[in-house]
Write a protein that holds these residues in place. Structure first.
Motif, mmCIF file in Angstrom:
data_model
loop_
_atom_site.group_PDB
_atom_site.id
_atom_site.type_symbol
_atom_site.label_atom_id
_atom_site.label_comp_id
_atom_site.label_asym_id
_atom_site.label_seq_id
_atom_site.Cartn_x
_atom_site.Cartn_y
_atom_site.Cartn_z
ATOM 1 N N THR A 33 -7.549 5.143 11.465
ATOM 2 C CA THR A 33 -6.280 4.777 10.834
ATOM 3 C C THR A 33 -5.881 3.347 11.187
ATOM 4 O O THR A 33 -4.905 2.837 10.670
ATOM 5 C CB THR A 33 -5.168 5.730 11.298
ATOM 6 O OG1 THR A 33 -5.189 5.782 12.727
ATOM 7 C CG2 THR A 33 -5.381 7.109 10.729
ATOM 8 N N ASP A 93 0.828 -1.208 0.000
ATOM 9 C CA ASP A 93 0.000 0.000 0.000
ATOM 10 C C ASP A 93 0.865 1.262 0.000
ATOM 11 O O ASP A 93 0.954 1.982 0.988
ATOM 12 C CB ASP A 93 -0.911 -0.018 1.230
ATOM 13 C CG ASP A 93 -2.046 0.970 1.087
ATOM 14 O OD1 ASP A 93 -2.233 1.475 -0.027
ATOM 15 O OD2 ASP A 93 -2.726 1.242 2.091
ATOM 16 N N ARG A 126 -8.039 2.759 3.835
ATOM 17 C CA ARG A 126 -7.009 3.608 4.396
ATOM 18 C C ARG A 126 -6.881 4.903 3.603
ATOM 19 O O ARG A 126 -6.795 5.976 4.159
ATOM 20 C CB ARG A 126 -5.664 2.880 4.412
ATOM 21 C CG ARG A 126 -4.606 3.625 5.231
ATOM 22 C CD ARG A 126 -3.257 2.946 5.170
ATOM 23 N NE ARG A 126 -3.306 1.586 5.660
ATOM 24 C CZ ARG A 126 -3.371 1.257 6.949
ATOM 25 N NH1 ARG A 126 -3.430 2.205 7.870
ATOM 26 N NH2 ARG A 126 -3.386 0.000 7.315
ATOM 27 N N SER A 127 -6.895 4.778 2.296
ATOM 28 C CA SER A 127 -6.526 5.965 1.524
ATOM 29 C C SER A 127 -7.553 6.349 0.454
ATOM 30 O O SER A 127 -7.388 7.342 -0.229
ATOM 31 C CB SER A 127 -5.161 5.725 0.858
ATOM 32 O OG SER A 127 -5.154 4.487 0.203
ATOM 33 N N GLN A 128 -8.598 5.565 0.324
ATOM 34 C CA GLN A 128 -9.573 5.922 -0.695
ATOM 35 C C GLN A 128 -10.866 6.396 -0.056
ATOM 36 O O GLN A 128 -11.174 6.052 1.079
ATOM 37 C CB GLN A 128 -9.875 4.714 -1.576
ATOM 38 C CG GLN A 128 -8.727 4.362 -2.505
ATOM 39 C CD GLN A 128 -9.102 3.163 -3.332
ATOM 40 O OE1 GLN A 128 -8.879 2.035 -2.933
ATOM 41 N NE2 GLN A 128 -9.712 3.419 -4.474
#
Lengths: 381, 381
Positions: free
Chosen positions: A265, A175, A235-237
């Motif tokens: 997180t 990731d 996490r990031s989208q």
DNA sequence: CTGAAAGCGCTTACAG
DNA sequence: CTGAAAGCGCTTACAG
């Protein structure tokens, strides 16, 4: 060959040995023994203090001690024909005395070794990764590959970097941003597991939730559920792939898709699922079903429901994603979108092999056969 | 050096190359390109059809294509100083075009590589092994080791044999007879996890259940339990180590130790625990507590109790062994004898290092620091 | 900044 | 049955 000269020097006359700069670092420990004077002498006693990392006896040391050539040592060690029983015994004795173990590097340089796959998992204590690892190990073994596993939960970059020194190819979830991936992985072939869109220029295995989510939604509607909440994680989208499929499925049935995007997180764990479900129960008091990012989140949701006295499945239905063992432990057992982990492993391997061939031809990854989970109905829905 | 001669031959005149027998197998694929006539020519197009296993471009191929020496390629690839930006770029371009990836064997031969531990687990889908693997990976990473994992659930012998080609040492459970172990493992250092007595001539990590079982027994007695049944498991011994400790503890409190020795050949799983508990409930209808070989068996016992309407912990107390995550998933949560997996991993490493040193000195394994689980009381007791 | 030499530890033909 | 030679792919001094 210089190394050969050494043996010659020993068995005929002692002459000036070639300068060997690496030898300097082994000077400590050098032992003169009997009338043998080779600078390369290696005896068991000199290795006291040597760790696994230090210098070990090599085939030449064994050859010297047994008074034979390297080839003869090879024959004895590898059980090859063309060696007398007496000589073999003498060599094996010498090998044991020196604690000789063949170097995997020397050996690999000649034989090229068995191919090795690096598997990048997030956390083995999460059932999804443990079952994936188990399946990949099985599949790899059948194909004659060895598997090396790295966990990225602490430090993805260093885990992958270490792995790269040992493997021929990578598979798993890495990731990091696209640009970093190139730098990190370099020319090693890699197959990514269900990556974000910006990483899909690499070879990857696609997880396709569309049909399974449609089945899940129909199933819930057949149980008279109308207020279905997705407990998502990413996490990031902004939204996970599976949440997108969920929305499609629910909208397709004319219902309102409710998605809780938990901005934590932490990893998608039981604890996180419990928190998320508590939040959702406040936000939508009339909810009657949870569809969850994965099984641990679903288990957390189950616990949250039980804690506030909402009966599962009478008041609230719960569906997870994974099909890992944790769903069979809870009461009621968890309805889930279950992966065939062995199929996933097979797909990863064939994608890997195809991508190596494919990229040689045109620089692009191979076509992607998606892996689809199946709805498995159990007690929680 | 012959390999050096090749480069020379190319850059000066074409002369008879030394006979290179291994070259024969690469003859297919050889390509004449422009005025270059080296027999070692390697271009991207010739590698179509080459798998991960086949011949790859070597540093010499890159050097030739970039028109530089091998050392210069090394400098470019490894980001070393003493190379002009232009040359470096030219080399990196050539490397990319040839899909060059440094051989881990060539590299390891020089640098000796990072040390690698082979971890032998039974089954990663069992929480105990997953958590142990996770802890060993963490510990190894901190020490600069790499870890390779093999699962023995299918075929212990071949799993270990494969591993041996890749590692410097082994840790784990290898459930074979003493004589076979010698033959299988050879001279590779190995640390066994809680082995049977006949394997204890090797280095090993001892799991000591005495004090934890005493704590468990006292705890149960304090809850007015009197008929405590141990659901044991063992593949090849009459009684497990932990059952022995259980008997000591219970007898020490003046109670009758009841032990169910299930003679199943399967792994100690939830299903097996359920069967065993059902059997015990028939054999001792008045039982009021289970102490179980591991957490999965305990979860099975919990399910069995719930199935027949025996309330946990009101009617029956249940205690497991492991401290793995599964105990936190069930309701009520599982009381357990919990391992500190990180400590276990640490002990394994120090035993390994000590055994290597120790065996050099006197051929015997190092002293054994036992690892002791701790009683963690939760809802099931 | 660049290259010729030596060496890491092993195996695979080949010659006796 | 045994050994001298060549080579696997890379890096580390060293010399220019």
């Amino acid at each position: 060959m210089v190394s050969q000269k050494r043996v010659t020097a020993r068995s005929s006359r002692v002459k000036a040995l070639p300068i060997r700069s690496p030898g300097a670092e082994r000077g400590e420990g050098r032992v003169q023994h009997g009338d043998r004077t080779s600078g390369r002498r290696y005896t068991a006693c000199m290795s006291t203090g040597a760790s696994l990392l230090g210098r070990r006896a090599s085939i030449i040391d064994v050859a010297e001690r047994a008074g034979v050539s390297r080839q003869t040592v090879t024959r004895a060690i590898n059980d090859m024909p063309g060696i007398s029983a007496a000589t073999k015994q003498r060599v094996l004795d010498a090998a044991r005395e020196l604690q000789y173990r063949p170097s995997r590097f020397g050996r690999g340089l000649v034989s090229r070794g068995t191919p090795t796959l690096g598997l990048v998992v997030v956390d083995l204590t999460n059932g999804f990764w443990a079952e994936l690892a188990s399946a990949v190990l099985d599949e790899a073994t059948e194909r004659g590959w060895t598997v090396l596993i790295a966990e990225t939960s602490h430090d993805a970059r260093s885990a992958v970097a270490t792995l790269l020194d040992h493997v021929d190819a990578l598979f798993g979830l890495v990731d990091v941003p696209e640009t970093e991936l190139d730098e990190l992985v370099g020319p090693t072939p890699i197959v990514l597991l269900d990556p974000k869109p910006d990483l899909r220029r690499r070879a990857w295995v696609r997880l396709d939730f569309e049909s399974a989510m449609a089945d899940a939604a129909s199933h819930l509607v057949s149980k008279a559920r109308r207020r279905i909440v997705m407990l998502d994680w990413s996490r990031s989208q902004p939204r996970s792939e599976r949440a997108t499929s969920f929305v499609h499925a629910v909208e397709g049935l004319g219902l309102d898709p409710l998605v809780l995007r938990h901005t934590a997180t932490s990893e998608p764990s039981i604890d996180l699922g419990r928190l998320a479900a508590e939040e959702a129960l406040v936000q939508w008091p009339d909810l009657d079903a949870f569809v969850c990012f994965n099984d641990p989140i679903a288990v957390g949701a189950l616990k949250a429901c039980q804690a506030v006295g909402r009966s599962v499945p009478a008041d609230v239905s719960i569906i997870g994603v994974d099909g890992s063992a944790v769903g069979l432990v809870v009461t009621p057992e968890l309805t889930t979108l279950s992966f065939d982990f062995r199929e996933l492993a097979r797909t990863a391997f064939s994608t890997l092999l195809a991508s190596v061939e494919g990229s040689l031809a045109d620089g692009g990854p191979a076509a992607h056969r998606p892996v689809r989970p199946q709805l498995v109905v159990r007690g929680s829905s």
